[in-house]
Design a protein around this motif. Structure first.
Motif, PDB file in Angstrom:
ATOM      1  N   GLU A   1       0.832  -1.192   0.000  1.00  9.85           N
ATOM      2  CA  GLU A   1       0.000   0.000   0.000  1.00  9.85           C
ATOM      3  C   GLU A   1       0.874   1.252   0.000  1.00  9.85           C
ATOM      4  N   ILE A   2       0.358   2.328  -0.562  1.00 13.42           N
ATOM      5  CA  ILE A   2       1.064   3.595  -0.555  1.00 13.42           C
ATOM      6  C   ILE A   2       0.666   4.381   0.694  1.00 13.42           C
ATOM      7  N   GLY A   3       1.656   4.908   1.391  1.00  9.62           N
ATOM      8  CA  GLY A   3       1.385   5.644   2.624  1.00  9.62           C
ATOM      9  C   GLY A   3       1.014   7.095   2.357  1.00  9.62           C
ATOM     10  N   LEU A   4       0.438   7.739   3.372  1.00 11.38           N
ATOM     11  CA  LEU A   4       0.044   9.140   3.235  1.00 11.38           C
ATOM     12  C   LEU A   4       1.229  10.064   2.936  1.00 11.38           C
ATOM     13  N   PRO A   5       2.382   9.878   3.582  1.00  8.80           N
ATOM     14  CA  PRO A   5       3.516  10.769   3.258  1.00  8.80           C
ATOM     15  C   PRO A   5       3.904  10.710   1.779  1.00  8.80           C
ATOM     16  N   ASP A   6       3.877   9.505   1.219  1.00 14.00           N
ATOM     17  CA  ASP A   6       4.205   9.383  -0.212  1.00 14.00           C
ATOM     18  C   ASP A   6       3.139  10.043  -1.079  1.00 14.00           C
ATOM     19  N   LEU A   7       1.883   9.907  -0.682  1.00 14.96           N
ATOM     20  CA  LEU A   7       0.807  10.543  -1.442  1.00 14.96           C
ATOM     21  C   LEU A   7       0.938  12.066  -1.414  1.00 14.96           C
ATOM     22  N   ILE A   8       1.271  12.600  -0.258  1.00 20.83           N
ATOM     23  CA  ILE A   8       1.412  14.053  -0.129  1.00 20.83           C
ATOM     24  C   ILE A   8       2.601  14.546  -0.960  1.00 20.83           C
ATOM     25  N   SER A   9       3.709  13.833  -0.899  1.00 21.71           N
ATOM     26  CA  SER A   9       4.881  14.221  -1.701  1.00 21.71           C
ATOM     27  C   SER A   9       4.571  14.152  -3.189  1.00 21.71           C
ATOM     28  N   PHE A  10       3.851  13.103  -3.582  1.00 23.66           N
ATOM     29  CA  PHE A  10       3.482  12.970  -4.991  1.00 23.66           C
ATOM     30  C   PHE A  10       2.589  14.125  -5.426  1.00 23.66           C
ATOM     31  N   ALA A  11       1.615  14.482  -4.585  1.00 19.65           N
ATOM     32  CA  ALA A  11       0.710  15.588  -4.919  1.00 19.65           C
ATOM     33  C   ALA A  11       1.481  16.893  -5.101  1.00 19.65           C
ATOM     34  N   GLN A  12       2.480  17.128  -4.270  1.00 18.81           N
ATOM     35  CA  GLN A  12       3.283  18.348  -4.405  1.00 18.81           C
ATOM     36  C   GLN A  12       4.070  18.351  -5.716  1.00 18.81           C
ATOM     37  N   ARG A  13       4.755  17.247  -6.019  1.00 21.71           N
ATOM     38  CA  ARG A  13       5.554  17.189  -7.244  1.00 21.71           C
ATOM     39  C   ARG A  13       4.668  17.262  -8.488  1.00 21.71           C
ATOM     40  N   GLU A  14       3.589  16.504  -8.478  1.00 23.58           N
ATOM     41  CA  GLU A  14       2.710  16.464  -9.651  1.00 23.58           C
ATOM     42  C   GLU A  14       1.999  17.801  -9.840  1.00 23.58           C
ATOM     43  N   GLY A  15       1.599  18.428  -8.748  1.00 25.69           N
ATOM     44  CA  GLY A  15       0.956  19.735  -8.845  1.00 25.69           C
ATOM     45  C   GLY A  15       1.883  20.773  -9.442  1.00 25.69           C
ATOM     46  N   GLN A  16       3.149  20.762  -9.006  1.00 23.88           N
ATOM     47  CA  GLN A  16       4.128  21.697  -9.565  1.00 23.88           C
ATOM     48  C   GLN A  16       4.367  21.405 -11.038  1.00 23.88           C
TER      49      GLN A  16
END
Length: 365
Positions: free
Chosen positions: A301-316
């Protein structure tokens, strides 16, 4: 760049059609008769008609031309048999003609290039480390072995839904620069949609993999089959079962993939550079022969910290404003660790798309 001869057949000279062959044979026969008649014709003087008595001795009768035409057809059939395409009609030969000069292969230029691509992929999706490591080793081996292009051994990515398996495959294809074929196993008619089927079936077609190769002129696409364990099968009138997993077996084995026969065209192709990535949520329904041909990687499973980091990189990367990115990451951070329903990568992508829509809407108004 040299082209890879993916099709194990050749195309005859376009001028070698029955009409042209017949014309050459008739001309040669007239020349032989002119020599026997004592008419001295140099290479530059092979022009007819010849006046006088000699013309009767040289002229070809209707029966002569019929014999010449029959011989021309036999010669043309022999040429086609040697090409391996004699059983195809003109339309099929025309469709395959795009492959007569070979196809391109996406390649990894150096070991440093392999390391760079793998590092970039891992930086974007660190929770997919087992899959990225598998691809990295394949990249480096392609360089070390001096292969004409990138190839990756078949792999099964087994893990829970929503962790980004599909997204990872898409990013791998984009970084390598090769075509990608997406297959939803639950929506395919057994093996037919992927590898094709023999004529006679209402759904007869070459198959999506070969269609991609012909359309993109690339010999090493990445083929992703999602939810393979849910693929069904169909039965013929003779009670023969045609399942997707069984149809994949010869394409997953390097030696047989290099000499694979398309059931639709009945022509052999070298499919050994095709990379197969099979996505599953469970391995239990899959047959052992298929499992034994693949590297099996179990993902977590993907953890919340990884999801948050992904959202930041993908959003940028999508050019979203800092406010929109903060809104998405803040919503994710407020999810309770023990919540019964956890957000997935699919959820994050939808949130980013919604944020982009709202930004564009505000600009338009």
């Amino acid at each position: 760049m040299s082209r890879f001869p993916i099709m194990k057949a050749t195309f005859p000279d376009p001028s070698l059609n029955p009409r042209q062959i017949s014309s050459h044979l008739a001309r040669h026969l007239k020349w032989l008769r002119a020599r026997r008649a004592g008419v001295d014709l140099s290479k530059e003087e092979r022009h007819w008609p010849i006046e006088g008595e000699e013309s009767e001795r040289i002229r070809l009768s209707l029966d002569d031309m019929k014999r010449v035409d029959r011989h021309a057809v036999r010669l043309h059939d022999g040429v086609l048999r040697r090409t391996g395409l004699s059983h195809l009609n003109r339309e099929d030969r025309q469709n395959l003609s795009s492959l007569k000069n070979g196809v391109a292969l996406a390649r990894i230029s150096s070991l440093d290039h392999a390391d760079e691509l793998a590092a970039r992929l891992h930086g974007e999706m660190p929770w997919m480390a087992p899959a990225t490591e598998h691809a990295w080793h394949a990249m480096r081996r392609s360089v070390r072995e001096g292969w004409a292009g990138f190839r990756m051994p078949p792999v099964i990515l087994d893990g829970p839904p929503g962790i980004g398996k599909t997204y990872w495959v898409r990013r791998l294809g984009a970084l390598i620069g090769t075509a990608k074929v997406d297959v939803d196993a639950t929506g395919e008619n057994a093996s037919f949609g992927v590898v094709g089927c023999q004529r006679g079936w209402s759904s007869a077609r070459p198959g999506r993999v070969l269609e991609c190769i012909m359309a993109k002129l690339t010999g090493n696409p990445i083929v992703m089959i999602d939810e393979l364990e849910k693929a069904g099968s169909v039965k013929s009138g003779r009670d023969q079962s045609f399942g997707l997993a069984e149809a994949l077996l010869p394409l997953l084995e390097p030696s047989t993939a290099a000499d694979w026969s398309c059931p639709y065209y009945r022509v052999r192709f070298d499919m050994s550079f095709v990379s197969w990535i099979l996505l599953t949520n469970s391995l239990s329904p899959l047959p052992e022969p298929l499992l034994s041909r693949c590297m099996i990687l179990r993902l977590q499973e993907i953890g919340l910290p990884d999801l948050i980091s992904f959202a930041q990189r993908e959003g940028q990367g999508r050019g979203l404003s800092e406010t929109s990115i903060w809104s998405v990451t803040e919503a994710l951070s407020r999810v309770a660790p023990a919540a019964p329903s956890r957000p997935s990568l699919r959820t994050v992508l939808r949130m980013l798309e919604r944020a982009a829509d709202l930004e564009n809407k505000s600009v338009m108004t």
